[in-house]
Structure formats: structure tokens, C-alpha cells
Design an enzyme around this catalytic site. Structure first.
Site, PDB file in Angstrom:
ATOM      1  N   SER A  10       0.698  -1.230  -0.026  1.00 53.63           N
ATOM      2  CA  SER A  10       0.022  -0.165   0.036  1.00 53.63           C
ATOM      3  C   SER A  10       0.817   1.192   0.071  1.00 53.63           C
ATOM      4  CB  SER A  10      -0.908  -0.081   1.299  1.00 53.63           C
ATOM      5  OG  SER A  10      -1.853   1.300   1.218  1.00 53.63           O
ATOM      6  N   HIS A  35      -1.044  -1.077  -4.522  1.00 52.40           N
ATOM      7  CA  HIS A  35      -2.170  -0.763  -3.947  1.00 52.40           C
ATOM      8  C   HIS A  35      -2.374   0.696  -3.775  1.00 52.40           C
ATOM      9  CE1 HIS A  35      -6.177  -1.874  -1.889  1.00 52.40           C
ATOM     10  NE2 HIS A  35      -5.642  -0.857  -1.067  1.00 52.40           N
ATOM     11  N   ASP A  37      -4.507   3.941  -2.464  1.00 50.57           N
ATOM     12  CA  ASP A  37      -5.839   4.272  -1.704  1.00 50.57           C
ATOM     13  C   ASP A  37      -6.103   5.672  -2.070  1.00 50.57           C
ATOM     14  OD1 ASP A  37      -6.156   2.149  -0.213  1.00 50.57           O
ATOM     15  OD2 ASP A  37      -4.374   2.575   0.949  1.00 50.57           O
ATOM     16  N   MET A  39      -8.736   8.442  -1.463  1.00 52.65           N
ATOM     17  CA  MET A  39      -9.738   8.951  -0.521  1.00 52.65           C
ATOM     18  C   MET A  39     -10.381  10.422  -0.682  1.00 52.65           C
ATOM     19  SD  MET A  39      -7.923   7.672   2.932  1.00 52.65           S
ATOM     20  CE  MET A  39      -6.926   6.277   3.056  1.00 52.65           C
ATOM     21  N   HIS A  70      -7.942   1.470  -4.995  1.00 52.68           N
ATOM     22  CA  HIS A  70      -9.083   1.443  -3.774  1.00 52.68           C
ATOM     23  C   HIS A  70      -9.775   2.691  -3.593  1.00 52.68           C
ATOM     24  CE1 HIS A  70     -10.195   0.442   0.395  1.00 52.68           C
ATOM     25  NE2 HIS A  70     -11.006   0.369  -0.282  1.00 52.68           N
ATOM     26  N   MET A  72     -11.829   4.834  -2.077  1.00 51.64           N
ATOM     27  CA  MET A  72     -12.795   5.119  -0.955  1.00 51.64           C
ATOM     28  C   MET A  72     -13.210   6.735  -1.322  1.00 51.64           C
ATOM     29  SD  MET A  72     -10.360   3.655   1.906  1.00 51.64           S
ATOM     30  CE  MET A  72      -8.734   3.519   1.098  1.00 51.64           C
ATOM     31  N   MET A 141     -12.426  -5.402   3.910  1.00 53.06           N
ATOM     32  CA  MET A 141     -11.609  -4.699   4.727  1.00 53.06           C
ATOM     33  C   MET A 141     -11.517  -5.428   5.976  1.00 53.06           C
ATOM     34  SD  MET A 141     -10.448  -2.051   3.094  1.00 53.06           S
ATOM     35  CE  MET A 141      -9.852  -1.210   4.525  1.00 53.06           C
ATOM     36  N   GLY A 148      -4.322   4.604   8.077  1.00 49.10           N
ATOM     37  CA  GLY A 148      -3.389   3.699   8.256  1.00 49.10           C
ATOM     38  C   GLY A 148      -3.144   3.170   9.578  1.00 49.10           C
ATOM     39  N   GLY A 149      -2.403   2.226   9.963  1.00 48.49           N
ATOM     40  CA  GLY A 149      -1.824   1.883  11.170  1.00 48.49           C
ATOM     41  C   GLY A 149      -2.818   1.151  12.105  1.00 48.49           C
ATOM     42  N   ASP A 175      -7.166  -6.130   3.386  1.00 51.66           N
ATOM     43  CA  ASP A 175      -6.732  -4.883   3.397  1.00 51.66           C
ATOM     44  C   ASP A 175      -6.816  -4.342   5.000  1.00 51.66           C
ATOM     45  OD1 ASP A 175      -5.368  -2.199   3.107  1.00 51.66           O
ATOM     46  OD2 ASP A 175      -6.988  -1.495   1.803  1.00 51.66           O
ATOM     47  N   GLY A 176      -5.765  -4.163   5.447  1.00 52.16           N
ATOM     48  CA  GLY A 176      -5.758  -3.543   6.774  1.00 52.16           C
ATOM     49  C   GLY A 176      -5.051  -4.315   8.074  1.00 52.16           C
ATOM     50  N   GLY A 177      -3.843  -3.499   8.488  1.00 51.11           N
ATOM     51  CA  GLY A 177      -3.464  -4.307   9.636  1.00 51.11           C
ATOM     52  C   GLY A 177      -2.667  -5.571   9.318  1.00 51.11           C
ATOM     53  N   SER A 198       2.362  -0.434   6.210  1.00 60.36           N
ATOM     54  CA  SER A 198       3.582  -0.175   7.019  1.00 60.36           C
ATOM     55  C   SER A 198       4.291  -1.553   7.455  1.00 60.36           C
ATOM     56  CB  SER A 198       3.073   0.276   8.418  1.00 60.36           C
ATOM     57  OG  SER A 198       1.989  -0.418   9.142  1.00 60.36           O
TER      58      SER A 198
END
Length: 228
Positions: A10, A35, A37, A39, A70, A72, A141, A148-149, A175-177, A198
Site C-alpha cells: 500500500s 495498491h 488508496d 480517499m 482502492h 474510498m 476490509m 493506516g496503522g 486490506d488493513g493491519g 507499514s
């Protein structure tokens, strides 16, 4: 079973002041796709970037990297043609953001992009099911979109498992963590496209992280094919 393990860093987690070189670095480290993002400050609270930056990025990195957008955004219909013209390869929109998914899927296909369909943690996977045979990829998701994070939400894994059981050849993205600590749960549930921010970008050795993520997913895919 026609899906394979793919790892997509990402890029929002990268050094945004040198995005082009960061994308090249990720591809050189073994990324299968990138990827991106997008927004809009409406669908999610944050604002990132739009098609002008994607167009510049495409010119900078060349035609090879696969751009998974992605989106959003609250009006995904508005950005299909601009993103296609900018060089996007896949347009992943949120089910929650449109009242006419079928028409949007048709528009994306007509713009010669692949179709991704995303659902937030609060959206039932059964809501996505009617469209699963019309899309290239489903995105589950594993955090609330927009920041993020966040901590990986393991309770999203039954959605992935259900999709894999119902649609055995579908590309399923999480996607996410997601990183080395959570990849086994994603792989065992049936995800094959892994977005990681990250965990890859902040690593001193991103090549090793990408290789680890891919190996775990590939082994789970192989095990699933042997178990059938």
C-alpha cells in the site's frame, strides 16, 4: 482453482515526497502489484490523491506495475473514466458507495479495467455475493477504511472463508493491519491478494517481508488444492 498468491504494498504508507521511486523500489523488492488508496474526504474522513497523481505515477514507473485503485469515494461513478485514462488497471469501489453496482461494473469493464468490489467491516458478505460472479476481485476490509496503522480485525476472516467456499476461483483481497503477524490467518481463511502497508514499507528489508507473505499464502493455496 485459478488464483495465485499476490502481494500489493500500500503506497500510502511510503514516503509520499518520492512516490515514483518508492513504487519502483517496491516492484524491485518483488511486489506483484501496487495498491493505491484514493480517499475523498466524504466516504472516509481523510483526503489522499486523485487521477492527476496516478497519471504522473504511471509516466514515472512505466506500464508494468499493476495499479489496484482502492476508491474510498462517495461517488465512484465519477472517477471511472479519469482513472482509466490515468493508467489504472483495476478499479475497486465500495459496495456501500453506490446504489447501482451492476451499472458501475459495466462502466469499469467498458473502460478496460478490472473490477474490484470492497466491503467495510460492518457490511455483510452476503451483500457482496450477488455481484461475485461479475467482478474480478472481492476486497474484505480488515480495518475501518480511511486510516493506516489500525489493528487487524480477525473477526473479518469468516467473510473471507465464506467467499472462498462459495466462489472458489475468485481473487479475494484483504486490506488493513496485515503483516507477518496476521498473514497466517488471512491465508488459512482463503485470501490470496494481500495488501500490506507499514509492515512492508517500514521494514528495513521489505523484500524479505514480501517473500514471507507470498510464501505463507502460496502454501495455504497448495494445501487447499490438495485437500479438495
Amino acid at each position: 482453482m485459478s488464483y495465485s498468491a499476490k502481494i500489493g504494498p500500500s503506497i500510502l504508507s511510503s514516503d509520499l515526497s518520492c512516490l515514483g521511486s518508492e513504487c519502483v523500489r517496491m516492484m524491485e523488492c518483488g511486489a506483484d502489484y501496487l495498491h493505491l488508496d484514493v480517499m475523498d474526504g466524504h466516504f472516509v474522513p481523510n483526503i489522499t490523491f486523485g487521477h492527476p497523481m496516478v497519471e504522473c505515477l504511471r509516466k514515472s514507473v512505466g506500464q508494468d506495475p499493476f495499479f489496484d485503485m482502492h476508491m474510498m469515494v462517495s461517488r465512484p461513478e465519477q472517477w471511472v473514466k479519469p482513472m482509466a485514462a490515468a493508467g489504472a488497471n483495476q478499479y475497486t469501489f465500495h459496495l456501500e458507495a453506490t446504489t447501482n453496482p451492476g451499472n458501475l461494473i459495466k462502466e469499469i469493464r467498458e473502460s478496460r479495467m478490472k473490477v474490484g468490489l470492497a466491503i467495510k467491516p460492518g457490511t455483510s458478505v452476503e451483500d457482496l455475493a450477488p455481484w461475485a460472479n461479475h467482478i474480478d476481485m472481492a476486497l474484505v476490509m480488515t480495518v475501518e477504511p480511511g486510516f493506516g496503522g489500525q489493528k487487524f480485525m480477525e473477526d473479518m476472516m469468516p467473510k473471507v472463508s465464506w467467499l472462498r467456499s462459495q466462489f472458489p476461483s475468485l481473487d479475494i483481497e484483504v486490506d488493513g493491519g496485515v503483516g507477518p503477524d496476521s498473514i497466517h490467518r488471512c491465508a488459512e481463511a482463503g485470501a490470496n491478494m494481500i495488501v500490506s502497508g507499514s509492515a512492508i514499507m517500514s521494514s528495513a528489508d521489505p523484500r524479505s517481508v514480501i517473500a514471507l507473505l507470498r510464501t505463507v499464502v502460496a502454501e495455504a493455496i497448495q494445501k487447499r488444492s490438495l485437500d479438495r
